[in-house]
Design an enzyme around this catalytic site. Structure first.
Site, PDB file in Angstrom:
ATOM      1  N   GLY A  22       0.878  -1.171   0.000  1.00 48.96           N
ATOM      2  CA  GLY A  22       0.000   0.000   0.000  1.00 48.96           C
ATOM      3  C   GLY A  22       0.910   1.214   0.000  1.00 48.96           C
ATOM      4  CD  GLU A  23       2.641   5.869  -0.269  1.00 51.03           C
ATOM      5  OE1 GLU A  23       2.505   5.432  -1.430  1.00 51.03           O
ATOM      6  OE2 GLU A  23       3.714   6.290   0.177  1.00 51.03           O
ATOM      7  CB  SER A  24       5.323   2.643   3.863  1.00 49.76           C
ATOM      8  OG  SER A  24       6.030   3.578   3.095  1.00 49.76           O
ATOM      9  CB  CYS A  41       5.284  -3.837  -1.375  1.00 44.02           C
ATOM     10  SG  CYS A  41       5.819  -2.535  -2.488  1.00 44.02           S
ATOM     11  NE  ARG A  43       8.180   5.351   1.452  1.00 41.68           N
ATOM     12  CZ  ARG A  43       7.448   6.461   1.486  1.00 41.68           C
ATOM     13  NH1 ARG A  43       7.902   7.548   2.080  1.00 41.68           N
ATOM     14  NH2 ARG A  43       6.263   6.473   0.923  1.00 41.68           N
ATOM     15  CB  ILE A  48       3.410  -1.916  -7.385  1.00 37.76           C
ATOM     16  CG1 ILE A  48       2.831  -3.070  -8.209  1.00 37.76           C
ATOM     17  CG2 ILE A  48       2.603  -0.638  -7.599  1.00 37.76           C
ATOM     18  CD1 ILE A  48       1.440  -3.526  -7.778  1.00 37.76           C
ATOM     19  NE  ARG A  49       5.096   5.393  -6.326  1.00 38.62           N
ATOM     20  CZ  ARG A  49       4.780   6.028  -5.194  1.00 38.62           C
ATOM     21  NH1 ARG A  49       3.699   5.706  -4.527  1.00 38.62           N
ATOM     22  NH2 ARG A  49       5.541   6.977  -4.742  1.00 38.62           N
ATOM     23  CG  HIS A  81       2.658  -6.316  -4.447  1.00 37.00           C
ATOM     24  ND1 HIS A  81       1.849  -5.867  -3.434  1.00 37.00           N
ATOM     25  CD2 HIS A  81       3.419  -5.271  -4.826  1.00 37.00           C
ATOM     26  CE1 HIS A  81       2.091  -4.592  -3.202  1.00 37.00           C
ATOM     27  NE2 HIS A  81       3.048  -4.201  -4.031  1.00 37.00           N
ATOM     28  CD  GLU A 131       0.216  -8.885  -2.242  1.00 38.68           C
ATOM     29  OE1 GLU A 131       1.276  -9.526  -2.131  1.00 38.68           O
ATOM     30  OE2 GLU A 131       0.177  -7.646  -2.314  1.00 38.68           O
TER      31      GLU A 131
HETATM   32  N1  GLN Z   1       6.032   2.976  -2.670  1.00 36.01           N
HETATM   33  C1  GLN Z   1       5.202   2.566  -1.584  1.00 36.01           C
HETATM   34  C2  GLN Z   1       5.699   3.129  -0.263  1.00 36.01           C
HETATM   35  O1  GLN Z   1       6.694   3.754  -0.217  1.00 36.01           O
HETATM   36  C3  GLN Z   1       5.101   1.049  -1.498  1.00 36.01           C
HETATM   37  C4  GLN Z   1       4.358   0.545  -2.686  1.00 36.01           C
HETATM   38  C5  GLN Z   1       3.678  -0.767  -2.497  1.00 36.01           C
HETATM   39  O2  GLN Z   1       3.426  -1.232  -1.380  1.00 36.01           O
HETATM   40  N2  GLN Z   1       3.297  -1.344  -3.591  1.00 36.01           N
HETATM   41  O3  GLN Z   1       5.077   2.925   0.724  1.00 36.01           O
END
Ligand code: GLN
Length: 198
Positions: A46-48, A78, A105, A134-135, A170, A172
């Protein structure tokens, strides 16, 4: 076994489906009281920054730190890996800090925000593991005691320490159950965890 999946943000349902496919109950966790009676915890991507803020707002940060300090099994994917790290240079909030790793990150840069790569993960046995990035972050430094499970070129993208497991990608979002099965074996202390796949 009952596995909690932190459900503040991110790919929660996908982790629960993977666990179900392994005949294991996965339950979404939003409240500190829901942490009781779990055998292990998954922290999804997600977004940390958002997840760490919500962990504090929902009073989950300290109980999860406490569990981690007792050697409780936790799998971070992630953003989950970012949160498990001891050190994250550009995170506005304190991570959980359960693993002796430093994580960078968005390590692959903007031009490759998302990509997929077939990974060699010896602990999972023969056959590559399809990594969905993903990022994604990478593990920049790992203290002794951390076992590197996978590298993509020079980048460390999966590791374990005790019953903690972290990966930058990921699993999952694939239908390959091996990473989750590996975690369940770690969590149950299955002595064969590391040789199951060989
Ligand atoms: N770039 C996101 C972060 O810094 C992590 C991305 C992800 O969980 N797919 O939190």
């Amino acid at each position: 076994m009952k596995i909690g999946v932190l459900a503040l943000q991110g790919a929660v349902a996908e982790h629960i489906s993977m666990l179900l496919a392994l005949n294991t109950e996965g339950v979404p966790i939003r409240l500190p009281s829901e942490l009781h009676s779990l055998d292990a915890l998954v922290i999804p991507g997600g977004e940390s920054t958002t997840i760490s803020k919500l962990l504090s707002d929902y009073h989950l940060m300290e109980p999860i730190r406490e569990l981690a300090s007792q050697g409780f099994p936790i799998f971070g994917t992630c953003a989950g890996m970012i949160l498990l790290a001891k050190k994250v240079p550009d995170l506005d909030f304190e991570p959980i800090g359960a693993m002796d790793i430093e994580v960078k990150r968005n390590a692959f840069g903007r031009q490759v925000d998302s990509f997929e790569a077939d990974l060699t993960v010896p602990a999972l046995g023969d056959g590559t593991f399809h990594g969905v990035f993903i990022r994604a972050p990478v593990i920049d430094k790992a203290e002794p005691g951390v076992e590197i499970l996978c590298q993509l070129g020079d980048n460390v993208v999966a590791a374990k320490q005790g019953k903690m497991l972290a990966c930058a990608f990921h699993p999952e979002l694939t239908d390959d159950l091996r990473f989750h099965r590996y975690f369940l074996n770690l969590a149950t202390g299955d002595a064969l965890a590391e040789s199951n796949y060989r």
